[in-house]
Design a protein around this motif. Sequence first.
Motif, PDB file in Angstrom:
ATOM      1  N   LEU A  30       0.831  -1.207   0.000  1.00  0.00           N
ATOM      2  CA  LEU A  30       0.000   0.000   0.000  1.00  0.00           C
ATOM      3  C   LEU A  30       0.866   1.258   0.000  1.00  0.00           C
ATOM      4  O   LEU A  30       0.579   2.229  -0.708  1.00  0.00           O
ATOM      5  N   ALA A  31       1.937   1.242   0.803  1.00  0.00           N
ATOM      6  CA  ALA A  31       2.855   2.379   0.837  1.00  0.00           C
ATOM      7  C   ALA A  31       3.541   2.556  -0.516  1.00  0.00           C
ATOM      8  O   ALA A  31       3.747   3.681  -0.985  1.00  0.00           O
ATOM      9  N   PHE A  32       3.897   1.432  -1.160  1.00  0.00           N
ATOM     10  CA  PHE A  32       4.496   1.485  -2.490  1.00  0.00           C
ATOM     11  C   PHE A  32       3.545   2.160  -3.479  1.00  0.00           C
ATOM     12  O   PHE A  32       3.952   3.014  -4.279  1.00  0.00           O
ATOM     13  N   ALA A  33       2.269   1.769  -3.422  1.00  0.00           N
ATOM     14  CA  ALA A  33       1.276   2.361  -4.324  1.00  0.00           C
ATOM     15  C   ALA A  33       1.155   3.857  -4.090  1.00  0.00           C
ATOM     16  O   ALA A  33       1.013   4.635  -5.049  1.00  0.00           O
ATOM     17  N   ASP A  34       1.243   4.266  -2.844  1.00  0.00           N
ATOM     18  CA  ASP A  34       1.178   5.691  -2.509  1.00  0.00           C
ATOM     19  C   ASP A  34       2.341   6.434  -3.150  1.00  0.00           C
ATOM     20  O   ASP A  34       2.157   7.462  -3.821  1.00  0.00           O
ATOM     21  N   GLY A  35       3.553   5.924  -2.937  1.00  0.00           N
ATOM     22  CA  GLY A  35       4.720   6.591  -3.491  1.00  0.00           C
ATOM     23  C   GLY A  35       4.729   6.602  -5.006  1.00  0.00           C
ATOM     24  O   GLY A  35       5.096   7.603  -5.634  1.00  0.00           O
ATOM     25  N   PHE A  36       4.320   5.503  -5.612  1.00  0.00           N
ATOM     26  CA  PHE A  36       4.286   5.400  -7.069  1.00  0.00           C
ATOM     27  C   PHE A  36       3.354   6.458  -7.656  1.00  0.00           C
ATOM     28  O   PHE A  36       3.699   7.149  -8.620  1.00  0.00           O
ATOM     29  N   ASN A  37       2.175   6.599  -7.054  1.00  0.00           N
ATOM     30  CA  ASN A  37       1.195   7.547  -7.574  1.00  0.00           C
ATOM     31  C   ASN A  37       1.586   8.993  -7.285  1.00  0.00           C
ATOM     32  O   ASN A  37       1.609   9.839  -8.179  1.00  0.00           O
ATOM     33  N   VAL A  38       1.912   9.282  -6.034  1.00  0.00           N
ATOM     34  CA  VAL A  38       2.149  10.665  -5.629  1.00  0.00           C
ATOM     35  C   VAL A  38       3.384  11.248  -6.297  1.00  0.00           C
ATOM     36  O   VAL A  38       3.372  12.393  -6.776  1.00  0.00           O
ATOM     37  N   LEU A  39       4.472  10.476  -6.360  1.00  0.00           N
ATOM     38  CA  LEU A  39       5.726  11.013  -6.873  1.00  0.00           C
ATOM     39  C   LEU A  39       5.794  11.015  -8.390  1.00  0.00           C
ATOM     40  O   LEU A  39       6.695  11.606  -8.977  1.00  0.00           O
ATOM     41  N   SER A  40       4.834  10.375  -9.062  1.00  0.00           N
ATOM     42  CA  SER A  40       4.872  10.321 -10.519  1.00  0.00           C
ATOM     43  C   SER A  40       4.766  11.709 -11.147  1.00  0.00           C
ATOM     44  O   SER A  40       5.389  11.973 -12.182  1.00  0.00           O
ATOM     45  N   ILE A  41       4.011  12.593 -10.535  1.00  0.00           N
ATOM     46  CA  ILE A  41       3.791  13.904 -11.142  1.00  0.00           C
ATOM     47  C   ILE A  41       5.085  14.702 -11.229  1.00  0.00           C
ATOM     48  O   ILE A  41       5.308  15.471 -12.175  1.00  0.00           O
ATOM     49  N   GLY A  42       5.982  14.523 -10.242  1.00  0.00           N
ATOM     50  CA  GLY A  42       7.246  15.250 -10.277  1.00  0.00           C
ATOM     51  C   GLY A  42       8.094  14.876 -11.480  1.00  0.00           C
ATOM     52  O   GLY A  42       8.788  15.726 -12.060  1.00  0.00           O
ATOM     53  N   TYR A  43       8.036  13.594 -11.877  1.00  0.00           N
ATOM     54  CA  TYR A  43       8.788  13.154 -13.051  1.00  0.00           C
ATOM     55  C   TYR A  43       8.116  13.578 -14.349  1.00  0.00           C
ATOM     56  O   TYR A  43       8.771  13.702 -15.387  1.00  0.00           O
ATOM     57  N   ALA A  44       6.809  13.757 -14.314  1.00  0.00           N
ATOM     58  CA  ALA A  44       6.064  14.061 -15.538  1.00  0.00           C
ATOM     59  C   ALA A  44       5.997  15.552 -15.845  1.00  0.00           C
ATOM     60  O   ALA A  44       5.740  15.933 -16.989  1.00  0.00           O
ATOM     61  N   ILE A  45       6.224  16.397 -14.856  1.00  0.00           N
ATOM     62  CA  ILE A  45       6.017  17.839 -15.025  1.00  0.00           C
ATOM     63  C   ILE A  45       6.802  18.429 -16.198  1.00  0.00           C
ATOM     64  O   ILE A  45       6.228  19.167 -17.023  1.00  0.00           O
ATOM     65  N   PRO A  46       8.126  18.187 -16.320  1.00  0.00           N
ATOM     66  CA  PRO A  46       8.840  18.822 -17.445  1.00  0.00           C
ATOM     67  C   PRO A  46       8.232  18.496 -18.810  1.00  0.00           C
ATOM     68  O   PRO A  46       8.088  19.378 -19.668  1.00  0.00           O
ATOM     69  N   SER A  47       7.839  17.230 -19.022  1.00  0.00           N
ATOM     70  CA  SER A  47       7.240  16.841 -20.300  1.00  0.00           C
ATOM     71  C   SER A  47       5.831  17.408 -20.457  1.00  0.00           C
ATOM     72  O   SER A  47       5.456  17.888 -21.532  1.00  0.00           O
ATOM     73  N   LEU A  48       5.042  17.355 -19.377  1.00  0.00           N
ATOM     74  CA  LEU A  48       3.676  17.872 -19.448  1.00  0.00           C
ATOM     75  C   LEU A  48       3.656  19.370 -19.715  1.00  0.00           C
ATOM     76  O   LEU A  48       2.762  19.884 -20.394  1.00  0.00           O
TER      77      LEU A  48
END
Length: 460
Positions: A30-48
């Motif tokens: 569950l903690a893994f799922a939290d980190g995977f979802n929440v931190l994904s936006i930081g990696y996507a921001i430059p491209s988005l």
Amino acid sequence: MSSSVRITEIVDKVPVSNFQRRAIAICLALAFADGFNVLSIGYAIPSLADSYGVAAADFSIVVMAALIGEILSNLLIAPLADRYGRKRIMGLGIVVFGLAAIPSFFASSIVALAACRFVAGIGIGAAVPNGFALGNEYSPTRLKATTVTVLSSGTAVGGLVVGLIASRLVPLHGGEALLLVAGAIPLVILVATWRWLPESIEYLAKSGHSAKVAAILDEIEVGTTHSADTEYLLPFQPAGARVAALFANGRAAVTVLIWSMMFFALFGSYFVLSWLATILTGNGVEEGTALLATSLATLGGIVGALALGVAMDRSRFGVAAAILGPIATIASVSLLAWNLTVGASSIAVGALCFTLGFGAIGLAAALTSVAAQAYPTSVRATGIGWAFGVSRMGGLVAPALGGALLAANMASSMVLLLSAIPAAIAGILVGWCARTLRRATASGVSAAIEPSRPGDLLSG
């Protein structure tokens, strides 16, 4: 007359069973799922930002929306588990998360993306704090700090994995593809773990479900048969699950310190790490390298969380051992800012990002163990939920402040250096909390610690 058994004594005296390991592993997922979802936006921001045709700083509202959803859920929904059961509330969170995670891929504007991530934040905010409470409950006292820190590191592992995926996926298919993966994978994990997720044994005992308690204890104490006619005893529980209980019986000082420590720890972590990839690319670091370096920061957070958790459990310094986190953070941001100014090599940037994550992410994760041990069962979800909620207020303010400073054209090296301030404050608060707990134990006041073992939080 029926016999009586203290649940915590059984959990403490027997070796950790496969049942307990499975329960903790589910909470880790569950903690893994939290980190995977929440931190994904930081990696996507430059491209988005390129895809949407806007500045990267404009995505502050997206980062904030997810955190606001989590905060509201931490404060208002997660504590309901103290009354209705952990598994039921965690299931509700999984359903809500599923309604919002995958649709993020189809968002065509910042506002739509922010709305999806707000709802996803509400779902994950209900599930994760109760996962921490459950994992803490099924761990023996001697391993509680280590267990909860391992669970906290699960968030960092999720961030590491999504970062590794992002370094390959984003340059080829853009940030939108990453959001699809970041919604689908955690959803699969959350649904899969539901089948094997146990209910809180202490909640079942408190609710009078003795047969279910006996069945779980049979799994924990292998080879022993427990009876439904036995009276299963719990440590003293304050009445109700109100927030006021967090300040009753001498817990006020520690509650305030826990909230303050976690606030500044997460503030410092989010302040720099939410924009780390953007800062690196803005200083001439190639996009793939910047994403990989951000992943190394997350890996450093995993190592830091485990190292600080073990140090808090096994060293004579107890909570005070967490001061190593702020020290590592301050040293790392200072050296990283200087290296970016003079044109550092990729190896130097990666190494410094690793140590930055060790200190910043590791500290935020390790301090969760203090919150998990500070409250008895009847208010544990309330205590952890509010600690998570208050800390995420720091995570809410920090990305907005970092985005505003970057939008104002502040030098990225200065933004990095500013992140040393919350780290220093968190370090001071850690020392203060350790001193307060030591005095509480010396004076015989154990209201801020589990009543069965008042010294564990200090000495492990």
